[in-house]
Design a protein around this motif. Structure first.
Motif, mmCIF file in Angstrom:
data_model
loop_
_atom_site.group_PDB
_atom_site.id
_atom_site.type_symbol
_atom_site.label_atom_id
_atom_site.label_comp_id
_atom_site.label_asym_id
_atom_site.label_seq_id
_atom_site.Cartn_x
_atom_site.Cartn_y
_atom_site.Cartn_z
ATOM 1 N N LEU A 2 11.501 -16.445 75.458
ATOM 2 C CA LEU A 2 10.866 -15.265 74.881
ATOM 3 C C LEU A 2 10.860 -15.345 73.356
ATOM 4 N N TYR A 5 7.922 -17.256 71.998
ATOM 5 C CA TYR A 5 6.650 -16.535 72.042
ATOM 6 C C TYR A 5 6.618 -15.375 71.046
ATOM 7 N N TYR A 9 3.808 -15.114 68.181
ATOM 8 C CA TYR A 9 3.074 -13.879 67.930
ATOM 9 C C TYR A 9 3.105 -13.537 66.440
ATOM 10 N N LEU A 42 2.090 -13.393 74.121
ATOM 11 C CA LEU A 42 2.592 -12.031 74.317
ATOM 12 C C LEU A 42 1.479 -11.001 74.181
ATOM 13 N N TRP A 46 0.297 -8.693 77.254
ATOM 14 C CA TRP A 46 0.371 -7.250 77.108
ATOM 15 C C TRP A 46 -0.997 -6.607 77.339
#
Length: 91
Positions: A2, A5, A9, A42, A46
């Motif tokens: 995570l 990423y 982002y 991400l 989303w």
């Protein structure tokens, strides 16, 4: 994973100082991400999640969510069909 990423982002949003600080503090590798989406994985994830989630309570968004689900179902069927033709089918 995570953290990689999140860093991706920040870089793609041109938040250079934040990305550098996050990378340094989190000791994050500068290797490229596995899923290199234009807006960042991400953000892409989303966007799809939100369209599907909001469709539960807002009829205006139902068609967009239905198209994601339809495409996702097609991809699943295609992968299962392909794998079952190449390997013994355990799916």
């Amino acid at each position: 994973m995570l953290d990689v990423y999140i860093h991706d982002y920040l870089v793609k949003r041109d938040l250079k100082a934040s990305a550098q600080a996050f990378q340094a503090e989190g000791k994050i590798s500068s290797d490229p991400v596995a899923i290199d989406a234009p807006g960042g994985f991400l953000f892409e994830w989303w966007s799809v999640f939100w369209d599907i989630f909001i469709a539960r309570t807002n009829e205006k968004h139902f068609e967009v969510a239905a198209s994601y689900i339809e495409v996702g179902g097609w991809k699943r069927r295609f992968v299962n069909f392909t794998l079952c033709n190449l390997l013994p089918c355990y799916i």
